[in-house]
Design a protein around this motif. Sequence first.
Motif, short mmCIF file in Angstrom:
data_model
loop_
_atom_site.label_atom_id
_atom_site.label_comp_id
_atom_site.label_asym_id
_atom_site.label_seq_id
_atom_site.Cartn_x
_atom_site.Cartn_y
_atom_site.Cartn_z
N TYR A 184 0.84 -1.19 0.00
CA TYR A 184 0.00 0.00 0.00
C TYR A 184 0.88 1.25 0.00
O TYR A 184 1.78 1.38 0.85
CB TYR A 184 -0.89 -0.01 1.24
CG TYR A 184 -1.83 1.18 1.32
CD1 TYR A 184 -2.86 1.33 0.40
CD2 TYR A 184 -1.68 2.14 2.31
CE1 TYR A 184 -3.72 2.41 0.47
CE2 TYR A 184 -2.54 3.23 2.38
CZ TYR A 184 -3.56 3.36 1.45
OH TYR A 184 -4.41 4.42 1.50
N ASN A 189 4.86 0.46 -4.97
CA ASN A 189 3.53 -0.07 -4.68
C ASN A 189 3.17 -1.34 -5.46
O ASN A 189 2.97 -1.31 -6.66
CB ASN A 189 2.51 1.02 -5.02
CG ASN A 189 1.21 0.78 -4.32
OD1 ASN A 189 1.13 -0.11 -3.49
ND2 ASN A 189 0.21 1.58 -4.64
N ASN A 369 -6.70 1.47 3.90
CA ASN A 369 -6.30 0.13 3.51
C ASN A 369 -6.45 -0.81 4.71
O ASN A 369 -6.21 -0.42 5.84
CB ASN A 369 -4.82 0.17 3.05
CG ASN A 369 -4.29 -1.18 2.65
OD1 ASN A 369 -3.51 -1.78 3.37
ND2 ASN A 369 -4.70 -1.66 1.50
N ARG A 371 -5.10 -4.67 5.62
CA ARG A 371 -4.26 -5.76 5.10
C ARG A 371 -3.96 -6.75 6.20
O ARG A 371 -3.97 -6.42 7.39
CB ARG A 371 -2.98 -5.21 4.48
CG ARG A 371 -2.20 -4.27 5.36
CD ARG A 371 -1.06 -3.60 4.58
NE ARG A 371 -0.33 -2.68 5.44
CZ ARG A 371 -0.64 -1.39 5.61
NH1 ARG A 371 -1.68 -0.86 4.97
NH2 ARG A 371 0.08 -0.62 6.41
N GLY A 388 -4.42 8.36 -0.58
CA GLY A 388 -3.69 7.62 0.45
C GLY A 388 -2.86 8.53 1.32
O GLY A 388 -2.02 8.06 2.09
#
Length: 434
Positions: A184, A189, A369, A371, A388
């Motif tokens: 992320y 990336n 995000n 994860r 982001g």
Amino acid sequence: MSSLSLTELDKRHLWHPFTPLDLWLDEAHQPIIITRGQGSTLWDEKGQAYLDGNSSIWTNLHGHARPEINDAIKNQLDRIAHSSFLGLSNELAPRLAEKLCQATGLSRCFFSDDGSTAMEAALKIVWQYFQQNGQVERQLFLSLDSAYHGDTIGAMSLGHSPVFHRHYGNLLFETYKFAAPSRYCCPWNSSNPVREEDAVIVEFKKVLQQIGPRLAGYVLEPRVQGAAGFIMHPPGFLEITTRLAREAGAKIILDEVMTGFGRTGPLFAFQHEPPTRPDLIALAKGLTGGYLPLAATLVTEEIVDGFRGDLSRTFYHGHSYTGNALGCAAALASFDLLETLHHQTHRERMGKWMEQESQVFLTHPQVGNVRREGTILAIELVADKTTGQGLNPSLRTAPKSVRPPSVTDSSLVRWAMSFSSCLPMAAQTTKSSG
Ligand SMILES: Cc1ncc(COP(=O)(O)O)c(C=O)c1O
């Protein structure tokens, strides 16, 4: 006995790690004072229950007050709590060392007290190895951008945290840093497996061309950089970069202080496919199941051979509590639990459950995000979901969203939960502590 309350005594006499003093001492701040734990639940002095959401800073594996570990410690306590390990051995350390060597494929174990000291030992072993084996020019360590490997001077030098390093610049020695790909928001990336021809590997090769002949060690947390903000590397990065660094003559030092003992799925993160060959591994935190401070630095026989011969080749390094018998008893009991098939299947089930249940966080406007790797779940808070862009640290958003408030600056923009593998669903009725 003092007539002051625990809160008053704490605020008057204690200094907590990674905790801004003024926030802690603020009159409005009521510290949570933990008095009891069972499974994944903690209770404070007022009887309020909390979910131990970060497994007591990633140490606890099987839950609190686990009978098997309690009994192992009690039994050992009736025999002896501690005796020096300098020139003496004890009943349990050789057994634990054998287990650790068998589980990692390395051949010898140097015990110390915590993650920082395990890393410090790794660093000095590699340094001395090259100094006394005809490669004195190998004095440089390569580690990853944002890395955190502990707070002693050597471990700090391997780290790259502007916040933690702010006041220590001249005290630390120079190390070289490389930005790992993250799943992320990073320059590389990528969620896809890293391949030899990818830009990140081309860049890594360039770095090795530049510093390879001076390189003593390549140091990294395999697969997941925890305190750095739960940066999860795509598959392939670990295997390819460690192979290239080894070809350049460096020793591979894996910091499994956080990732070890099943957190990422397999017993150790370096055991994910494709396989990686470390020269040294640092273990701590989960080693005793989260009970006692004990750490280990595992090494290959090739490195140990470099310390044999006359007295001048001795590794003059160690601590008073090295090989502590109570810690070894806890670690052996924890290992027995870890090795059961039940534990492995439970870890897998828990990971899948976390993945499903955590998707709901993505609907939140400030979650950029979500994860997961094994039973590590990270939820990234952002200012702007589309770009982001991170939160402004001075707003202290993360501490306002989670308790306790002593979270560090580095976790202001990212917070994560690494659940103990025995998380009971009773947690739904408790207040989250992390
Ligand atoms: C990857 C890693 N290495 C080393 C350390 C330092 O361990 P300790 O706090 O036990 O000294 C930590 C602590 O969080 C860590 O996460």
